[in-house]
Design an enzyme around this catalytic site. Structure first.
Site, PDB file in Angstrom:
ATOM      1  N   TYR A  37      39.893 -22.031 -32.337  1.00  0.00           N
ATOM      2  CA  TYR A  37      39.154 -22.445 -31.141  1.00  0.00           C
ATOM      3  C   TYR A  37      38.205 -21.323 -30.737  1.00  0.00           C
ATOM      4  CZ  TYR A  37      38.268 -25.042 -26.869  1.00  0.00           C
ATOM      5  OH  TYR A  37      37.661 -25.741 -25.864  1.00  0.00           O
ATOM      6  N   LYS A  92      48.757 -49.496 -40.184  1.00  0.00           N
ATOM      7  CA  LYS A  92      47.652 -49.350 -41.138  1.00  0.00           C
ATOM      8  C   LYS A  92      47.400 -47.872 -41.421  1.00  0.00           C
ATOM      9  CE  LYS A  92      44.425 -51.975 -43.161  1.00  0.00           C
ATOM     10  NZ  LYS A  92      44.540 -53.328 -43.712  1.00  0.00           N
TER      11      LYS A  92
END
Length: 751
Positions: A37, A92
């Site tokens: 970050y 999925k």
């Protein structure tokens, strides 16, 4: 408890749902966090600002698919809304990850119109490498996909339309071949005229079917030009309106070659099947209940009836998971701008071709040991077949490059290796050895050559160019098994019951006459495949040998030890297992041969194992294990290991780091080694673990394999004068092929 209750418990168990996000880079230190970050993340941000394509280099975009639905047509549940569709979309994502290592964000949109959905989804293009549309009702699904394909520069694929089309298309290609018909001549009837049926009919035309030979039926009967003129069907159904008399499904099926059911269960009876043309093809794909039961369709007539359904409890399951993960894998890796018709056709053809190949044992076991051999009851691969990834994704990528949809050129041979690495380190490691083997195949004796697994392994060795197998066994039985298995090749066969073994018996007698063997006993022993194979290798009539599939390990090892023996510079053989973890490879020695090795044995087998590691392109770092760390316990057992390590460090021929005695966690945990034992010769964790005795070695490797989630390759026999490897009883065909590859590389090293 029933399936519904089990499923609710499954989804509710903490943490709820089926997916989570995990990090792919270390986040253990302050520096790690500053790279992940602020402030370090600014560098890739600037790079992408200057060149947007760099998002594929510095972010997960290239492996991220959005699975998007509004919940308007979910499974057989209908319009249940976006929130209720989320379990399906998460599922999925599970399939994408499990079968093709693709990451997914599932997104459920509370939007009803095509315009709203197109606006929302197209705005997400910077996030994703591809979009999988799911469970959107017709006709909106057609408009949403078509407009998104025009507006977006990444692959967009509505699986409900194209998934069934591609998988059943693969089945159709093989069914046509089995029934000895031509695809362009087929009369095809569709029951159902929704998104999936229309897409499937279109795709069959792409495969070579004649559009004028396709009859489509909806709940009102045959879709005719008259109905189209009367405004009775929408614009999408009109595409398949025919200039024929009106009628019902039974009328349409009379004389048809192919029935394709994408409608509701139980609407086809045996009389309708009997009315079809010779050797009919029936794809009854309504779920959970097909248009006609599998057994009823098969038993309705006496000729060949090829039946596929959407169910897993019958042969020929048309399952979309055979398509979308691998199609997206190829499209993402080629950085395709779309999934075009050429890519879909390539996927179907790859699946059809794979159906004709020998099926791995692991797949057969997963489906209850039922026979899986190309024919009317096996026209499409099983979803759990790992080879689908290596066949379909490269075919899709190739089609993307050839059709101009790809923005990235792939070396397809290298690409297959990258795909194998995604499924585990063991495949990556074995690919190194198998590629070496293919560069100069050698003659490998399979001593139990009339066993089915050995015959199938021999076929794969020839087919892949890994080795030249020599099968020892009953010639007639081998040919009969080959015929039963449908394997067309001509292996070299040595039948011990045939004449011509005198030279081998002479050599066996010469080698063992001062070990108590008489000439008559030599004549008898040479008919044992293990002795015959060993003598063939010793005399140079073969380069390597595999045995052990049908014998206990000591019994199988005894003949090659007596005949071939250890190498000139070796006094001892040892059994080595290569264990592969996600990001680490470890060789465990000795796990099969030496019960209580001395310091001399330990030092010698360590050197043999280092040579083996280098054949896998692994630079060895060896740790000799004990329950003591560098003298913390001093007794005869720990001194044996310590002195073996001293012996190795003093050996000028040892050109790899080695140390001991040490505990197992000291050997494999970098922090322990560097913080507590900075004097050690090992600067990095060991990749060769030398166990102090056979008991510890066997227990240790099995615990690592079972509890540590490692994949095991072996045992590989080191220290022999010629390449000989002893399989474990119950090994699968892939294990035989892998070990044969190792044997070939061993033989290459001795050239």
């Amino acid at each position: 408890m029933g399936l519904d209750d089990d499923s609710l418990d499954y989804h509710r168990e903490d943490p709820p749902g089926k997916i989570e996000i995990s990090t792919t880079k270390p986040t253990n230190t302050q520096r790690d966090l500053s790279l992940a970050y602020s402030p370090g993340v600014a560098a890739p941000c600037r790079a992408i600002r200057d060149n947007e394509d760099e998002a594929y280099s510095y972010t997960a975009k290239g492996n991220l698919v959005g699975v998007i639905s509004n919940g308007s047509a979910v499974l057989g549940l209908g319009d249940i809304g976006p929130s209720a569709s989320k379990p399906v979309m998460e599922g999925k994502g599970v399939l994408f990850k499990r079968f093709a290592d693709i990451d997914v964000f599932d997104i459920e949109l509370d939007q009803d119109t095509a315009e709203e959905m197109v606006t929302s989804i197209s705005a997400m293009e910077p996030t994703f490498g591809g979009i999988n549309l799911e469970d959107i009702k017709a006709p909106e699904c057609f408009e949403v996909e078509e407009r998104l394909r025009e507006e977006m520069d990444i692959p967009v694929f509505h699986d409900d339309q194209h998934g069934t089309a591609i998988i059943s298309g693969a089945a159709l290609l093989n069914a046509v071949d089995i029934s000895e018909k031509e695809i362009g001549d087929l009369d095809i009837v569709f029951s159902g005229a929704g998104a999936s049926a229309i897409a499937t009919a279109r795709f069959y035309v792409s495969l070579g079917a004649t559009r004028d030979n396709i009859t489509m039926c909806d709940s009102s009967g045959i879709i005719t030009e008259q109905r189209a003129e009367d405004g009775d069907v929408n614009e999408f159904k009109q595409e398949f309106a025919r200039d024929v008399p009106e009628g019902d499904l039974a009328d349409a099926m009379d004389g048809a070659d192919v029935f394709v059911g994408l409608s509701v269960g139980g609407i086809v009876d045996e009389d309708m099947v009997r009315s079809m043309a010779d050797n009919p093809i029936i794809f009854a794909m309504a779920n959970p209940d097909p248009e006609i039961d599998y057994e009823k369709a098969k038993n309705a007539r006496d000729d060949t009836v090829i039946v596929a359904t959407g169910r897993s409890d019958y042969p020929n399951q048309v399952n979309n998971v055979l398509g979308f993960p691998f199609i997206f894998r190829g499209a993402l890796d080629a950085r395709a701008t779309e999934i075009n018709e050429e890519m879909k056709v390539a996927a179907a053809e790859a699946l059809a071709t794979l159906s004709r190949e020998d099926v791995p044992d692991a797949v057969v076991k997963a489906y209850g040991e039922q026979p899986l051999q190309f024919g009317s009851e096996y026209i499409i691969p099983k979803p759990l077949d790992p080879r689908v990834l290596f066949e379909v994704a490269p075919a899709v990528a190739r089609a993307a490059m050839e059709s101009g949809a790809a923005r990235r050129e792939l070396d397809l041979d290298e690409y297959v290796e990258q795909l194998e690495a995604r499924l585990g380190k063991s495949r990556e490691m074995m690919r190194v050895v198998l590629n070496k083997a293919k560069s100069n195949p050698k003659r490998v004796v399979l001593a139990e050559g009339d066993d089915e697994k050995m015959i199938r392994a021999a076929y794969q060795l020839v087919d892949q160019g890994i080795a030249q197998p020599i099968l020892i066994g009953d010639r007639e039985k081998i040919w009969s098994e080959m015929d039963r298995l449908g394997l067309s090749f001509e292996p070299e066969i040595v039948d011990p019951e045939e004449a011509g073994l005198d030279p081998y018996a002479d050599r066996l007698y010469e080698l063992r006459q001062r070990k108590g063997l008489t000439r008559r006993e030599a004549d008898e022993l040479i008919r044992d495949g293990n002795y015959l194979g060993s003598v063939m290798v010793e005399m140079g009539d073969a380069d390597a040998m595999l045995t052990g599939l049908m014998h206990h390990y000591p019994s199988a090892l005894r003949p090659p030890l007596r005949v071939v023996g250890t190498a000139e510079d070796a006094d001892y053989a040892a059994g080595v297992y290569m264990l592969t973890f996600k990001n680490r490879v470890i060789f465990c020695v000795d796990a099969t041969v030496n019960q209580d090795p001395s310091r001399e044995v330990l030092s010698e087998i360590t050197k043999h194992t280092a040579d083996l590691a280098r054949r896998f392109n692994v630079e060895p770092r060896a740790a000799l294990l004990s329950y003591s760390d560098f003298g913390s316990v001093d007794n005869a057992g720990t001194r044996k290991v310590r002195k073996a390590a001293d012996r190795l460090r003093a050996d000028p021929e040892v050109d790899f780091p080695v140390d001991g005695e040490m505990q197992a966690d000291t050997a494999v945990v970098e922090e322990i080694m560097n913080d507590t034992y900075s004097f050690s010769e090992l600067e990095d964790p060991a990749n060769i673990l030398v166990f102090p005795n056979l008991e510890a070695g066997n227990i240790g490797y099995k615990l690592l394999q079972r509890l540590g989630g490692a994949e095991a390759i072996g045992p590989m026999l080191v220290g022999m004068d010629e390449p000989v490897h002893v399989l474990q009883r119950g090994d699968e065909v892939k294990d035989i092929v892998n070990l044969a590859g190792v044997a070939v590389v061993d033989a290459q090293e001795q050239d």
